[in-house]
Design a protein around this motif. Structure first.
Motif, PDB file in Angstrom:
ATOM      1  N   ALA A 170       0.869  -1.291  -0.077  1.00  0.00           N
ATOM      2  CA  ALA A 170      -0.041   0.093  -0.094  1.00  0.00           C
ATOM      3  C   ALA A 170       1.077   1.321   0.017  1.00  0.00           C
ATOM      4  CB  ALA A 170      -1.086  -0.079   1.090  1.00  0.00           C
ATOM      5  N   VAL A 171       0.562   2.287  -0.715  1.00  0.00           N
ATOM      6  CA  VAL A 171       0.982   3.578  -0.869  1.00  0.00           C
ATOM      7  C   VAL A 171       0.250   4.693  -0.187  1.00  0.00           C
ATOM      8  CG1 VAL A 171       2.328   5.155  -2.433  1.00  0.00           C
ATOM      9  CG2 VAL A 171       2.310   2.753  -3.070  1.00  0.00           C
ATOM     10  N   TYR A 172       0.915   5.485   0.587  1.00  0.00           N
ATOM     11  CA  TYR A 172       0.011   6.405   1.497  1.00  0.00           C
ATOM     12  C   TYR A 172       0.582   7.858   1.165  1.00  0.00           C
ATOM     13  CZ  TYR A 172      -1.957   2.383   3.854  1.00  0.00           C
ATOM     14  OH  TYR A 172      -2.411   1.123   3.967  1.00  0.00           O
ATOM     15  N   THR A 173      -0.358   8.935   1.147  1.00  0.00           N
ATOM     16  CA  THR A 173       0.232  10.351   1.033  1.00  0.00           C
ATOM     17  C   THR A 173       0.923  10.547   2.200  1.00  0.00           C
ATOM     18  OG1 THR A 173      -1.859  10.925   1.870  1.00  0.00           O
ATOM     19  CG2 THR A 173      -1.580  10.766  -0.659  1.00  0.00           C
ATOM     20  N   ASP A 174       0.572   9.990   3.534  1.00  0.00           N
ATOM     21  CA  ASP A 174       1.236  10.299   4.802  1.00  0.00           C
ATOM     22  C   ASP A 174       2.230   9.426   5.291  1.00  0.00           C
ATOM     23  OD1 ASP A 174      -0.465   8.341   5.541  1.00  0.00           O
ATOM     24  OD2 ASP A 174      -1.224   9.145   7.343  1.00  0.00           O
ATOM     25  N   GLY A 175       2.620   8.504   4.108  1.00  0.00           N
ATOM     26  CA  GLY A 175       3.629   7.516   4.323  1.00  0.00           C
ATOM     27  C   GLY A 175       3.265   6.533   5.279  1.00  0.00           C
ATOM     28  N   GLY A 176       1.765   6.275   5.368  1.00  0.00           N
ATOM     29  CA  GLY A 176       1.311   5.103   6.338  1.00  0.00           C
ATOM     30  C   GLY A 176       1.160   5.449   7.663  1.00  0.00           C
ATOM     31  N   ALA A 177       1.545   6.597   8.107  1.00  0.00           N
ATOM     32  CA  ALA A 177       1.604   6.888   9.545  1.00  0.00           C
ATOM     33  C   ALA A 177      -0.197   6.734  10.265  1.00  0.00           C
ATOM     34  CB  ALA A 177       2.025   8.445   9.969  1.00  0.00           C
ATOM     35  N   GLY A 178      -1.078   7.116   9.378  1.00  0.00           N
ATOM     36  CA  GLY A 178      -2.150   7.143   9.983  1.00  0.00           C
ATOM     37  C   GLY A 178      -3.063   5.553  10.062  1.00  0.00           C
ATOM     38  N   GLY A 221      -2.170   5.461  24.193  1.00  0.00           N
ATOM     39  CA  GLY A 221      -3.405   4.785  24.706  1.00  0.00           C
ATOM     40  C   GLY A 221      -4.561   4.974  24.081  1.00  0.00           C
ATOM     41  N   VAL A 222      -4.517   5.275  22.907  1.00  0.00           N
ATOM     42  CA  VAL A 222      -5.644   5.618  21.677  1.00  0.00           C
ATOM     43  C   VAL A 222      -6.364   4.276  21.440  1.00  0.00           C
ATOM     44  CG1 VAL A 222      -6.447   6.548  19.633  1.00  0.00           C
ATOM     45  CG2 VAL A 222      -4.274   7.665  20.790  1.00  0.00           C
ATOM     46  N   VAL A 223      -7.709   4.462  21.791  1.00  0.00           N
ATOM     47  CA  VAL A 223      -8.532   3.112  21.355  1.00  0.00           C
ATOM     48  C   VAL A 223      -9.199   3.572  20.397  1.00  0.00           C
ATOM     49  CG1 VAL A 223     -10.193   1.305  22.297  1.00  0.00           C
ATOM     50  CG2 VAL A 223      -8.496   2.363  23.983  1.00  0.00           C
ATOM     51  N   GLY A 224      -9.503   2.686  19.167  1.00  0.00           N
ATOM     52  CA  GLY A 224     -10.330   2.920  18.080  1.00  0.00           C
ATOM     53  C   GLY A 224     -10.554   1.612  17.257  1.00  0.00           C
ATOM     54  N   GLU A 225     -10.945   1.836  16.041  1.00  0.00           N
ATOM     55  CA  GLU A 225     -11.229   0.878  15.124  1.00  0.00           C
ATOM     56  C   GLU A 225     -10.574   1.073  13.643  1.00  0.00           C
ATOM     57  OE1 GLU A 225     -15.277  -0.466  14.534  1.00  0.00           O
ATOM     58  OE2 GLU A 225     -15.911   1.635  14.872  1.00  0.00           O
ATOM     59  N   HIS A 226     -10.127   0.137  13.081  1.00  0.00           N
ATOM     60  CA  HIS A 226      -9.622   0.434  11.628  1.00  0.00           C
ATOM     61  C   HIS A 226     -10.881   0.792  10.729  1.00  0.00           C
ATOM     62  CE1 HIS A 226      -7.035   0.735   8.358  1.00  0.00           C
ATOM     63  NE2 HIS A 226      -7.656  -0.382   7.455  1.00  0.00           N
ATOM     64  N   LEU A 227     -10.901   1.753   9.988  1.00  0.00           N
ATOM     65  CA  LEU A 227     -12.076   2.094   9.039  1.00  0.00           C
ATOM     66  C   LEU A 227     -11.616   1.779   7.577  1.00  0.00           C
ATOM     67  CD1 LEU A 227     -13.091   5.379  10.807  1.00  0.00           C
ATOM     68  CD2 LEU A 227     -13.906   3.442  11.356  1.00  0.00           C
ATOM     69  N   SER A 228     -12.828   1.832   6.809  1.00  0.00           N
ATOM     70  CA  SER A 228     -12.794   1.735   5.452  1.00  0.00           C
ATOM     71  C   SER A 228     -12.231   2.934   4.766  1.00  0.00           C
ATOM     72  CB  SER A 228     -14.165   1.545   4.699  1.00  0.00           C
ATOM     73  OG  SER A 228     -14.664   0.275   5.193  1.00  0.00           O
ATOM     74  N   GLN A 229     -11.347   2.816   3.598  1.00  0.00           N
ATOM     75  CA  GLN A 229     -10.722   3.827   2.846  1.00  0.00           C
ATOM     76  C   GLN A 229     -10.377   3.567   1.633  1.00  0.00           C
ATOM     77  OE1 GLN A 229      -6.251   3.160   4.898  1.00  0.00           O
ATOM     78  NE2 GLN A 229      -7.295   5.199   5.163  1.00  0.00           N
ATOM     79  N   ARG A 230     -10.079   4.479   0.719  1.00  0.00           N
ATOM     80  CA  ARG A 230      -9.542   4.136  -0.435  1.00  0.00           C
ATOM     81  C   ARG A 230      -8.087   4.045  -0.425  1.00  0.00           C
ATOM     82  NH1 ARG A 230     -11.979   6.656  -5.826  1.00  0.00           N
ATOM     83  NH2 ARG A 230     -13.581   5.297  -5.247  1.00  0.00           N
ATOM     84  N   ASP A 246     -12.957  -2.073   2.179  1.00  0.00           N
ATOM     85  CA  ASP A 246     -13.942  -1.788   3.166  1.00  0.00           C
ATOM     86  C   ASP A 246     -13.644  -2.723   4.260  1.00  0.00           C
ATOM     87  OD1 ASP A 246     -15.917   0.160   2.037  1.00  0.00           O
ATOM     88  OD2 ASP A 246     -15.639  -1.026   0.321  1.00  0.00           O
ATOM     89  N   VAL A 247     -13.992  -2.353   5.434  1.00  0.00           N
ATOM     90  CA  VAL A 247     -13.766  -3.391   6.535  1.00  0.00           C
ATOM     91  C   VAL A 247     -15.103  -3.651   7.081  1.00  0.00           C
ATOM     92  CG1 VAL A 247     -12.652  -3.705   8.641  1.00  0.00           C
ATOM     93  CG2 VAL A 247     -11.342  -2.432   7.124  1.00  0.00           C
ATOM     94  N   PHE A 248     -15.490  -4.760   7.456  1.00  0.00           N
ATOM     95  CA  PHE A 248     -16.786  -5.255   7.812  1.00  0.00           C
ATOM     96  C   PHE A 248     -16.548  -6.318   9.235  1.00  0.00           C
ATOM     97  CE2 PHE A 248     -17.071  -5.203   3.167  1.00  0.00           C
ATOM     98  CZ  PHE A 248     -18.165  -4.319   3.096  1.00  0.00           C
ATOM     99  N   THR A 249     -17.304  -6.071   9.898  1.00  0.00           N
ATOM    100  CA  THR A 249     -17.578  -7.054  11.117  1.00  0.00           C
ATOM    101  C   THR A 249     -18.761  -7.732  11.055  1.00  0.00           C
ATOM    102  OG1 THR A 249     -18.751  -5.455  12.355  1.00  0.00           O
ATOM    103  CG2 THR A 249     -16.540  -5.292  12.774  1.00  0.00           C
TER     104      THR A 249
END
Length: 283
Positions: A170-178, A221-230, A246-249
């Motif tokens: 995968a190639v990211y504009t932010d280098g994959g940091a997000g 300590g950040v808590v979250g979930e991975h979201l869908s993205q292009r 897309d990420v589905f549960t």
């Protein structure tokens, strides 16, 4: 007491009730029975054919929890059947304290029927459990990797593990940091739900020891979930592909289904078709 006779009998019965089409196996040639062959079950579970034979004949008496889990997924057992398989093998069925590795039959059929797309099923801690041939063609064959290497978080923070493989990245504009931050936040979410899972604790500890960036993100300590993205994926054989990821549960579980799709007839679709047909991810 472990009943090896019943274990073998049930394995044969569960194998016989599955159609090759249910698991995406080609049905060419003459088949004496409608169910799965032993070699097909062995390939799906990642064990040898001889071991399947010994299990069914009652000569293999101590299957590991990892093997039992793999057989349960390959045979598309429901939760009650899976727990019974654990008991027959002399093992305690996994409880809710552990990250679930059970994949319902409906999810397995969905992956089989969507196999023209890169699609994979992950646990809450991002261990890959199931994948389509197109996923393997794009990102490399998970079956040839260790349990550590098959974890998506490990792959993301240790890309050097696959430096010699011709696979998509995968190639990211932010280098994959997000993306990396969201994976760590999701892993912390899983840890909060399963604080007593030894495998999850070991994974987090090893990542903290082996990646300074992971350790830094974990300390936030950040808590979250991975979201869908292009996403944009760069593959050494077909070049760049832009995909909708897309990420589905799965209802009633913490499984995460990652599906990548592209518009029909697009250049990206042609590239995926090429990879799927040729299996162009060369190790």
């Amino acid at each position: 007491m472990t009943d090896h006779g019943e274990l073998g009998s049930l394995l044969r019965s569960w194998r016989d009730r599955l159609s090759p089409a249910d698991v995406g196996t080609a049905t060419g040639g003459v088949r004496r029975a409608a169910g799965l062959r032993r070699e097909e079950l062995a390939a799906l579970a990642g064990v040898s054919v001889d071991y399947v034979v010994r299990l069914e004949q009652g000569r293999a008496r101590t299957p590991s929890a990892q093997v039992v889990a793999a057989l349960g997924r390959a045979l598309q057992l429901d939760r009650a059947e899976r727990d019974h398989l654990y008991s027959l093998a002399g093992l305690r069925p996994p409880g809710d304290a552990l990250v679930s590795t059970h994949v319902p039959a409906g999810v397995q059929r969905m992956v089989t029927r969507m196999g023209d797309n890169p699609i994979a099923v992950f646990t809450a801690s991002w261990d890959i459990l199931l994948w389509s041939p197109t996923w393997a063609a794009l990102f490399g064959q998970p079956a040839g990797r260790t349990a550590w290497e098959r974890n998506l978080v490990v792959q993301t923070f240790h890309e050097d593990l696959f430096a010699g493989e011709r696979i998509g990245r995968a190639v990211y504009t932010d280098g994959g940091a997000g993306f990396r931050a969201s994976l760590v936040a999701g892993l912390r979410r899983a840890q909060g739900r399963h604080p007593d899972d030894p495998g999850l604790r070991a994974l987090i500890g090893r990542l903290q020891d082996s990646s300074a960036e992971f350790a830094r993100l974990w300390r936030t300590g950040v808590v979250g979930e991975h979201l869908s993205q292009r996403k944009v994926v760069e593959h050494p054989t077909v070049g760049r592909l832009e995909v909708d990821c897309d990420v589905f549960t799965v209802s009633g579980s913490e499984l995460q289904i990652v599906a990548m799709t592209v518009p029909a007839g697009s250049p990206a679709a042609e590239k995926l078709d090429f990879l799927r047909v040729t299996g162009a991810a060369v190790r």
